[in-house]
Design a protein around this motif. Sequence first.
Motif, PDB file in Angstrom:
ATOM      1  N   LYS A 137       0.829  -1.188   0.000  1.00  0.00           N
ATOM      2  CA  LYS A 137       0.000   0.000   0.000  1.00  0.00           C
ATOM      3  C   LYS A 137       0.872   1.249   0.000  1.00  0.00           C
ATOM      4  N   ALA A 138       0.759   2.043  -1.060  1.00  0.00           N
ATOM      5  CA  ALA A 138       1.579   3.237  -1.231  1.00  0.00           C
ATOM      6  C   ALA A 138       1.113   4.345  -0.297  1.00  0.00           C
ATOM      7  N   ILE A 139       2.061   4.990   0.378  1.00  0.00           N
ATOM      8  CA  ILE A 139       1.758   6.121   1.247  1.00  0.00           C
ATOM      9  C   ILE A 139       2.119   7.428   0.549  1.00  0.00           C
ATOM     10  N   LEU A 140       3.339   7.516   0.024  1.00  0.00           N
ATOM     11  CA  LEU A 140       3.822   8.716  -0.651  1.00  0.00           C
ATOM     12  C   LEU A 140       4.834   8.298  -1.698  1.00  0.00           C
ATOM     13  N   ASP A 193       5.870   3.040   1.563  1.00  0.00           N
ATOM     14  CA  ASP A 193       4.700   2.171   1.541  1.00  0.00           C
ATOM     15  C   ASP A 193       4.639   1.275   2.761  1.00  0.00           C
ATOM     16  N   ILE A 194       3.540   0.515   2.850  1.00  0.00           N
ATOM     17  CA  ILE A 194       3.455  -0.587   3.800  1.00  0.00           C
ATOM     18  C   ILE A 194       3.926  -1.815   3.040  1.00  0.00           C
ATOM     19  N   HIS A 195       4.955  -2.437   3.524  1.00  0.00           N
ATOM     20  CA  HIS A 195       5.704  -3.436   2.768  1.00  0.00           C
ATOM     21  C   HIS A 195       4.980  -4.781   2.686  1.00  0.00           C
ATOM     22  N   ARG A 196       4.427  -5.061   1.549  1.00  0.00           N
ATOM     23  CA  ARG A 196       3.837  -6.345   1.163  1.00  0.00           C
ATOM     24  C   ARG A 196       3.220  -7.122   2.320  1.00  0.00           C
ATOM     25  N   THR A 197       3.798  -8.273   2.668  1.00  0.00           N
ATOM     26  CA  THR A 197       3.151  -9.158   3.638  1.00  0.00           C
ATOM     27  C   THR A 197       3.691  -9.020   5.047  1.00  0.00           C
ATOM     28  N   VAL A 198       4.712  -8.182   5.255  1.00  0.00           N
ATOM     29  CA  VAL A 198       5.335  -8.129   6.577  1.00  0.00           C
ATOM     30  C   VAL A 198       4.735  -7.064   7.485  1.00  0.00           C
ATOM     31  N   GLY A 199       3.869  -6.205   6.954  1.00  0.00           N
ATOM     32  CA  GLY A 199       3.211  -5.214   7.790  1.00  0.00           C
ATOM     33  C   GLY A 199       4.142  -4.182   8.369  1.00  0.00           C
ATOM     34  N   LYS A 200       5.201  -3.845   7.642  1.00  0.00           N
ATOM     35  CA  LYS A 200       6.151  -2.846   8.103  1.00  0.00           C
ATOM     36  C   LYS A 200       6.201  -1.690   7.114  1.00  0.00           C
ATOM     37  N   ILE A 201       6.630  -0.524   7.582  1.00  0.00           N
ATOM     38  CA  ILE A 201       6.739   0.639   6.712  1.00  0.00           C
ATOM     39  C   ILE A 201       8.089   0.605   6.023  1.00  0.00           C
ATOM     40  N   SER A 202       8.107   0.830   4.723  1.00  0.00           N
ATOM     41  CA  SER A 202       9.365   0.774   3.982  1.00  0.00           C
ATOM     42  C   SER A 202       9.578   2.045   3.178  1.00  0.00           C
ATOM     43  N   PHE A 203      10.846   2.375   2.984  1.00  0.00           N
ATOM     44  CA  PHE A 203      11.265   3.534   2.205  1.00  0.00           C
ATOM     45  C   PHE A 203      12.221   3.040   1.127  1.00  0.00           C
ATOM     46  N   LEU A 204      11.939   3.408  -0.123  1.00  0.00           N
ATOM     47  CA  LEU A 204      12.775   3.004  -1.239  1.00  0.00           C
ATOM     48  C   LEU A 204      13.280   4.241  -1.956  1.00  0.00           C
ATOM     49  N   THR A 205      14.526   4.207  -2.355  1.00  0.00           N
ATOM     50  CA  THR A 205      15.061   5.226  -3.244  1.00  0.00           C
ATOM     51  C   THR A 205      15.751   4.507  -4.387  1.00  0.00           C
ATOM     52  N   SER A 206      15.614   5.000  -5.592  1.00  0.00           N
ATOM     53  CA  SER A 206      16.038   4.288  -6.794  1.00  0.00           C
ATOM     54  C   SER A 206      17.511   3.879  -6.732  1.00  0.00           C
ATOM     55  N   ILE A 228       0.248  11.610  -2.805  1.00  0.00           N
ATOM     56  CA  ILE A 228      -0.053  11.025  -1.503  1.00  0.00           C
ATOM     57  C   ILE A 228      -1.101   9.947  -1.724  1.00  0.00           C
ATOM     58  N   GLY A 229      -0.815   8.747  -1.270  1.00  0.00           N
ATOM     59  CA  GLY A 229      -1.764   7.649  -1.428  1.00  0.00           C
ATOM     60  C   GLY A 229      -1.488   6.759  -2.603  1.00  0.00           C
ATOM     61  N   LYS A 230      -0.442   7.080  -3.387  1.00  0.00           N
ATOM     62  CA  LYS A 230      -0.002   6.185  -4.450  1.00  0.00           C
ATOM     63  C   LYS A 230       1.436   6.524  -4.827  1.00  0.00           C
ATOM     64  N   TYR A 231       2.009   5.748  -5.758  1.00  0.00           N
ATOM     65  CA  TYR A 231       3.424   5.887  -6.126  1.00  0.00           C
ATOM     66  C   TYR A 231       3.635   6.962  -7.186  1.00  0.00           C
ATOM     67  N   GLY A 282      -1.876   1.968  -9.202  1.00  0.00           N
ATOM     68  CA  GLY A 282      -1.995   0.760  -8.404  1.00  0.00           C
ATOM     69  C   GLY A 282      -1.464   0.923  -6.996  1.00  0.00           C
ATOM     70  N   TYR A 283      -1.724  -0.069  -6.156  1.00  0.00           N
ATOM     71  CA  TYR A 283      -1.226  -0.144  -4.776  1.00  0.00           C
ATOM     72  C   TYR A 283      -1.692   1.044  -3.936  1.00  0.00           C
ATOM     73  N   TYR A 284      -2.928   1.470  -4.164  1.00  0.00           N
ATOM     74  CA  TYR A 284      -3.432   2.654  -3.459  1.00  0.00           C
ATOM     75  C   TYR A 284      -3.560   2.396  -1.954  1.00  0.00           C
ATOM     76  N   PHE A 285      -3.314   3.440  -1.188  1.00  0.00           N
ATOM     77  CA  PHE A 285      -3.360   3.345   0.267  1.00  0.00           C
ATOM     78  C   PHE A 285      -4.796   3.180   0.754  1.00  0.00           C
ATOM     79  N   ILE A 286      -4.960   2.447   1.870  1.00  0.00           N
ATOM     80  CA  ILE A 286      -6.254   2.300   2.514  1.00  0.00           C
ATOM     81  C   ILE A 286      -6.093   2.717   3.978  1.00  0.00           C
ATOM     82  N   GLY A 287      -6.751   3.774   4.365  1.00  0.00           N
ATOM     83  CA  GLY A 287      -6.659   4.226   5.746  1.00  0.00           C
ATOM     84  C   GLY A 287      -6.649   5.737   5.842  1.00  0.00           C
TER      85      GLY A 287
END
Length: 232
Positions: A48-51, A66-79, A139-142, A147-152
């Motif tokens: 779920k994408a946050i920002l 985002d909220i990372h796939r199946t682990v329920g953790k917040i993740s930050f990615l940079t290219s 905010i709420g997507k990538y 796709g992967y829109y945020f819920i909450g």
Amino acid sequence: SKVDNYSLEFDAASSQYVDLGSTNDLDFQTSEMSISFWINSDTASGLKAILGNSNSSSSSYQYLIDIHRTVGKISFLTSGAPTLTSNLTININTWYHVCIIKSGTTSNWVYTMYINGSSSDGGTLSTTTNPPANQTTAIGKYGALSGYYFIGKLTEVSIFDYALTDGTGGTTNQIGDLYNSGTPVNPMALTPAPVAYYPLGGSSTGDAADPATTLTVPNDAVPSATVFNFDG
């Protein structure tokens, strides 16, 4: 709700997001930066994408949170760099303050995630990668990706053009000030103030019954968004 009984609620079934466009204020390709927001997720699974700050290509983005796939953790990615994933597993329907700091230099960037004022719940990533320049921030997507829109619920999204401090080494604990033991404060009170601030709540306007209606979310860090302009 989190601040004065308001926040913005996203329903992924309706593909809801806030398009912030493409501006230099949101682009920190080769400089320090900080991102702060409050989050209350309806799900701790999936992706779920946050920002996000990206173009329409999944291989070119500046940063994704985002909220990372199946682990329920917040993740930050940079290219081009490894993923920074929080140590803390989030609970659904629970408010968290998240702050991500980019500090250092182009030869050694350090990304640190703070959750509820604690870096031990977040984590640290070091990289020499300089991500590509921004395209579109949302905010709420990538960004421009679909796709992967945020819920909450999300509120108090702030972006700073410097690295916020955490009180170590005799510095001011700006991150702790933002968390404020769970009671949000106005980020514009920090010095220097954020270059972008989206309250996502009382100042947001639109038609809740019509998801297709454009939502107006002023950037309160921009003076023209908060004053009247008389043209004579």
